[in-house]
Design an enzyme around this catalytic site. Structure first.
Site, PDB file in Angstrom:
ATOM      1  CG  LEU C  15      -2.148  -0.921   1.004  1.00  0.00           C
ATOM      2  CD1 LEU C  15      -2.703  -1.390   2.334  1.00  0.00           C
ATOM      3  CD2 LEU C  15      -3.227  -0.208   0.210  1.00  0.00           C
ATOM      4  CB  CYS C 150       0.894   7.437   8.898  1.00  0.00           C
ATOM      5  SG  CYS C 150       0.291   5.826   9.445  1.00  0.00           S
ATOM      6  CG  HIS C 245      -4.175   7.934   9.691  1.00  0.00           C
ATOM      7  ND1 HIS C 245      -4.857   6.985   8.974  1.00  0.00           N
ATOM      8  CD2 HIS C 245      -3.035   7.307  10.138  1.00  0.00           C
ATOM      9  CE1 HIS C 245      -4.169   5.847   8.983  1.00  0.00           C
ATOM     10  NE2 HIS C 245      -3.076   6.013   9.667  1.00  0.00           N
ATOM     11  CG  ASN C 332      -3.052   6.500   5.819  1.00  0.00           C
ATOM     12  OD1 ASN C 332      -4.003   7.055   5.248  1.00  0.00           O
ATOM     13  ND2 ASN C 332      -2.874   5.199   5.761  1.00  0.00           N
ATOM     14  CB  THR C 333      -0.378   5.414   1.946  1.00  0.00           C
ATOM     15  OG1 THR C 333      -1.480   5.990   1.224  1.00  0.00           O
ATOM     16  CG2 THR C 333      -0.877   4.267   2.810  1.00  0.00           C
TER      17      THR C 333
END
EC number: 1.2.1.75
Lengths: 357, 357, 357, 357
Positions: C15, C150, C245, C332-333
């Site tokens: 991911l 994250c 997030h 977050n990613t």
């Protein structure tokens, strides 16, 4: 070099409106110059839009003010894209066409007027000539052209090469449609969390009605039997997906039919948009996957280039000598609505229907 | 008054295990006295179970200690319910049966052993006699009886009265199955949020294989043709529902068939469990609804009494003179697993297979 | 003009891996030339990757073959991005660094080694000098640099200007984190449909630990008190969102503090990446919205340019003279992992740490 | 033995209405005899209700006809439960009370009338005496009593023993509320799939306002400071859960406060309903769990007996000597609405306010 055309988008803050804005922001010759809304007139588009799609609001439109749906303010507009909701669309579109505007509508209101084309550019492009009849009958300078229901397109596009090349006797479709197809606010959350929502008899029926008309207008090399001899049925549902209509089709034939040949007919399927190299035409209107358990809504709905313009077909299977199965996935607000509208506009430009204004 | 039977539930903390516990906590004569688990041996059941069903953990089991899956500790157990996962179940069940235990399994491992019954009590109750053969061949005092795949049951139950009374030529099924059918952890959340997950060729095939066997064992008054002459196909998916498998079926016939008569055959369908008034038998194994857009997973999966034991059928439609459509909804972990297991146990008790121990 | 740097992405189908691939496919001078995977070595990247992000697999990488994580095959690689999972990452990264590779890791395994920087480029860029110490101590030519969790970044970035300019006494954070933060398969669907999943004491603690370290490394103009005098706490959860997030923070101060000044400090916050005009640096690391009920995960997670690199802060409120509230949203990613990694790489290039190889 | 009381439920097909029906179907002395609806008058309740709760429609009400909200038809009704929506409720309730009916309302319309009690039976039962004042001032025989906002109750119930026993200085709440709290159709699916929906300033404010009033009416043994000296704030959201409001609370104190003592105060908390053994009173109004990562919405919302009547508190933590954290979970349509209404009715019966009619 083609001259730049100015486009108005009615309902520009809606779920189809935003896809028009997104696609036209990058278009080589159609520019989104007039964003019409309702509750938000006067406000900057980028501030009030619910951008329920990929990426962010394009810079070139973020600061445009949302404007009223008023023909008097739209003198220099060449094309009107109308993804207005059922009921609201009809009279507005008629008013615009009467005043000489070229209206491309995604709404159902005029789809079954006998002189209004309902176009999938790869499938029934020749029906644009209904415009001539429409203008004559109604004494309009402008016109209304429609695109079909997204759900109907998800089946009709892959069925077109089958219908052209093989003798179908029946098509039985089960759909899992996304929430964006119902607009906003649309489906209540309590109808869809931990549930599959059947759409019921009315929706089933209109899906069948539109597929029937589309297939009846497929012209080239069509094998027998006629559409009326084919049993068509649909069982429709919404599930908790945001975009992308997934459909399972069982197709029966009057004679033994090889699924590999059906697959080839889909893979090689092309239409005028590809021949004319229209900017929004995907290289392949139908992408066939042979991967098990594909297509999937999340991963495949943006297939093709421009993204979302190809229908993805998979899970092709020879059920018995005269029955095959496939599933299809269409991006309902792109290929099934805004993208179909833009592609139709390009076709109309090419055929000389737009430049007249 | 029947004597109380003691039941062990293997995998008692799993998604089917909890439904066994829930149903047996209220059962008139089968009591859940031995809750076997794996990671949680020695802990109070109520503290460690993920109770992914209605209500709360029944008081009478909340403080029971989870115990190991060890036949030596289970001397006084009359029935073993085994909803163990594929692969794990096979050898365990065999070991227990060899030692003289009566095993009712929801696992696929022994379903296609030629001497193992795969029972839906309303559909093929006479196949319990395979137990006699099984004991003789294997020289066992105990036995293994299985229940079919939940997905297969969701189609097979409503197809049974159709098969008994009409001449089917084809059945084409599209499923939208719930997450609990895959166990825990099962389906990854990233596979199902904003997605429909196709289950692929393998799952499609096993669904068809099991429906085929079940129908081939339907005995009473069956019309021609035989099952092998019927085209059966399934396109299977999971969607983001917790419990309840929803299935759309298109059924074709060898002769004109009236959907109203098909509906009547479903509504009046009963089997031995109803005749014998087994405690877990629903009054109607199939509840037919004529409401538009029903059944729905969230609202109808607990249909019947005991809740979740009736399959709900709706959206019945005459597609053409020889084609009908219906949808069905089955509670996969109740009727399709634990409830089916309890009902099977009751049938076996009635037929004298359990008391022998 | 900078020379092109070749990058390897370990876990390129994961991911975070896919976000590296997506961002580097467009990068002016870092090219994704080596896509390392595990189960899929030898297969074309575009065919096997679960592309759980926007758009489609970039053409330039779709046909690249997935390769093994083998330093011997990576002779010409300038940078290694390692979003490998906890546990797996540690030894691999060490092996690479020892062999002279420059490793940028998103994994927790080395984050708290005393000679390993844990960098948010706008916040603690000066900590890159730990690399010199690391090389000396370990006698390595290469190095390991990490990015923080994250969740910690989502709080630490907006807290940085507050910490620099005001006297905080406490920060109490409640998070609603997305599923992608747990990797794939990660969170079970049955844990998240119709549920909010508390992450528990362990996750709460590591979030606090990382925020504490980050703030302790914020150097410029820092007001008293020191980080150790600030009460920090986090209550962490996952909810059914795919990316992004969302965090609610209540911040208390040692003296009366005006929320409008806090807001200004966030809006004007910039760091070295902005000063150096690094290609992946967003114009504003923190975008403050004053719209009610914003930010929202679906609509704001891709904020900034490059998309997803800005943290969006909103719902700023003066709770009492010494307490304010804000919420933040971080992709977050992207910002929290791959984007942070790319930005860190750019910083290291600028500071002369990468060209040495 | 108490005489049977007849209850009318206004909005009986709504999300709170169904919980009234479900709970009263089993009630020892209050019977649901008049089910009032709007769109569905004349139809059998069981056929038209969206039964968005556990179990199936109780047999004893399934065939009751839905009736109009007309006082003239309700002569023999002893209690009126009114979960009507904001705005609609106010005038209807007033009309009924004026005519002599005893109205228990879950609606906000009269909550802040100075002579109308807003009751949580365990917290402020003595405020029922406002009824006397109400009757006198308004010259009514009947009365209106209200229950507070579900979200406010989720915090106020666990805060009550804290407020009674310790010197709080601040409470900062972050909520994750369920969809049913907004009624049906309520929240649009496109606002909640892959999103967390902030409820904004207005909802934040009313939550605080109601908690403030409730705490101000807590009488027994209250420690200083007064409610007005306590800083209260709430940051409210909806997430994709069907029932159950989950709330995270950070509580600060004026002096060092031991979290274990706070926990004990919650565990031992009881009120008049427990003392009076009211039939709908849970044994423990607050159930404290010490399990990590609990409570969870899906697994704990039906806690207590009757199910859903206990608030579950967990994740208790000493953040610093003067700060603690806890989370709470309340079943919003049961304890937070219908169950609270039934418990209030029982209290009023016990105190002699209902029998008068």
């Amino acid at each position: 070099m083609r001259r730049t055309l100015k486009a108005a988008i009615l309902g520009a803050t809606g779920l189809v409106g935003i896809e028009y804005v997104r696609m036209l922001a990058d278009h080589p010759y159609i520019k989104p110059t007039y964003l019409a809304g309702k509750g938000s007139v006067g406000k900057p588009y980028g501030e009030i839009v619910r951008w329920q799609t990929v990426g962010n609001v394009p810079k070139e439109v973020a600061n445009q003010e949302v404007k009223p749906t008023d023909p008097k303010l739209m003198d220099d507009v060449d094309i009107i894209f109308s993804p207005l909701p059922q009921g609201a669309a009809g009279p507005v579109e008629e008013q615009f066409a009467k005043l000489g505007f070229n209206v491309i509508s995604n709404s159902p209101d005029h789809r079954f007027d006998m002189d209004v084309p309902m176009i999938i550019p790869e499938v029934n492009p020749h029906t644009v000539t209904l415009i001539d009849e429409q203008r004559k009958r109604r004494d309009w300078k402008g016109f209304i052209v429609t695109t079909p229901l997204c759900t109907a397109q998800g089946a009709a596009i892959p069925l077109t090469p089958i219908y052209q090349n093989f003798k179908m006797s029946g098509v039985m479709i089960t759909t899992m449609q996304s929430l964006s197809g119902a607009g906003y606010p649309g489906i209540a959350s309590l109808d869809i969390v931990d549930n599959a929502l059947p759409l019921g008899d009315g929706y089933d029926a209109k899906t069948v009605k539109e597929i029937t008309r589309i297939l009846s207008e497929v012209k080239r090399n069509v094998q027998e039997p006629g559409v009326n001899e084919i049993t068509l049925d649909a069982t429709t549902h919404r599930i908790a997906t945001i975009h992308g209509h997934y459909e399972v089709a069982y197709v029966t034939f009057k004679e033994d039919t090889d699924v590999r040949k059906v697959m080839e007919s889909m893979e090689s399927f092309k239409g005028e948009p590809q021949d004319l190299k229209l900017p929004t035409a995907p290289e392949k209107p139908i992408i066939v996957t042979t991967q098990d358990a594909r297509p999937q809504v999340f991963f495949d709905r943006w297939a093709g280039n421009p993204p979302g313009m190809s229908v993805v077909v998979g899970r092709l299977k020879q059920v018995n000598p005269r029955t095959i199965r496939f599933v299809s996935l269409i991006h309902n607000t792109v290929r099934g609505a805004a993208g179909g509208g833009v592609l139709t506009a390009e076709l109309l430009v090419e055929k000389g229907y737009i430049d007249k204004r």
